[in-house]
Design an enzyme around this catalytic site. Sequence first.
Site, mmCIF file in Angstrom:
data_model
loop_
_atom_site.group_PDB
_atom_site.id
_atom_site.type_symbol
_atom_site.label_atom_id
_atom_site.label_comp_id
_atom_site.label_asym_id
_atom_site.label_seq_id
_atom_site.Cartn_x
_atom_site.Cartn_y
_atom_site.Cartn_z
ATOM 1 N N SER A 1 0.843 -1.191 0.000
ATOM 2 C CA SER A 1 0.000 0.000 0.000
ATOM 3 C C SER A 1 0.880 1.242 0.000
ATOM 4 O O SER A 1 2.046 1.208 0.424
ATOM 5 C CB SER A 1 -0.891 0.010 1.247
ATOM 6 O OG SER A 1 -1.517 1.261 1.437
ATOM 7 N N TYR B 1 -3.271 -0.261 9.674
ATOM 8 C CA TYR B 1 -3.187 -0.687 8.286
ATOM 9 C C TYR B 1 -1.800 -0.411 7.710
ATOM 10 O O TYR B 1 -1.214 -1.259 7.027
ATOM 11 C CB TYR B 1 -4.260 0.037 7.478
ATOM 12 C CG TYR B 1 -4.392 -0.412 6.046
ATOM 13 C CD1 TYR B 1 -5.022 -1.609 5.735
ATOM 14 C CD2 TYR B 1 -3.912 0.376 5.002
ATOM 15 C CE1 TYR B 1 -5.172 -2.017 4.403
ATOM 16 C CE2 TYR B 1 -4.052 -0.018 3.682
ATOM 17 C CZ TYR B 1 -4.676 -1.217 3.389
ATOM 18 O OH TYR B 1 -4.816 -1.612 2.078
#
Length: 271
Positions: free
Chosen positions: A153, A166
């Site tokens: 990510s 996250y």
Amino acid sequence: MENKLFSVKDKVIILTGGCGILGGSMAKHLAGEKARVVILDRNVEGGKALEEEIKGEGGIALFLETDVLDRDVLGRNRADILAAFGTIDVLINLAGGNMGGATIPPEKTFFDLDVDAFRKVVDLNLFGTVLPTMVFAKVMADNKKGCIINISSESALRPLTRVVGYGCAKAAISNFTQYMAGELATKFGEGLRVNAIAPGFFLTEQNRALMSNPDGSPTERCKSVTAHTPFRRLGRPDELLGTIQWLASDASAFVTGTIVPIDGGFDAFSI
């Protein structure tokens, strides 16, 4: 003469978490490129619908219900896949996600963090990649050939506000990707490759409330993101497909241990 450099024809490609917006787009594209697509997800209704959609368009697809945090379930999935197709060529580890308790909104601080939610996000993203790799890459190791594509990510490349759980989990995915590239190639041969993509900001069901108001207009968070993206917009799911096909095909035969940003320039841009 047909150029087969980017071909994924007849490859057996597994997509964990394959029912989401990004996974569904990848599954349909790869099936359209004549791959044999295996969709693993806990969403039975969505998975069966995606399987039927792909088959209705002439593609080859198999949906199997799974739990990426349960090695026994994954083992049964592997047996079913081998029974159906005989081998496994590519694993795309899409399963992951975030939850509110693992974020820190502007009105709160790190000391308000829900540690249990943080742990669940790390489990889902990290162990939800490690366990499928352990189960499915064993077939690749036995065959001395195979390709794993993980999903990192933008938050792994640059710490972003709010998404602490996250971001930490995806940073671990990047490290795991590079570790496994060396581990598999040195012990099982150059036919095994492990790479990752690092998507920037795409509108999905998981982040829709964060990026889009009920009337469809962009939130302040979304405006901030696009202001820091040279392309000045969010990504579209189909803009991941070229990189996925490149990494899954022999066109990337000498590429391993790489994390590829697909972010409209977000990571490269500063004021």
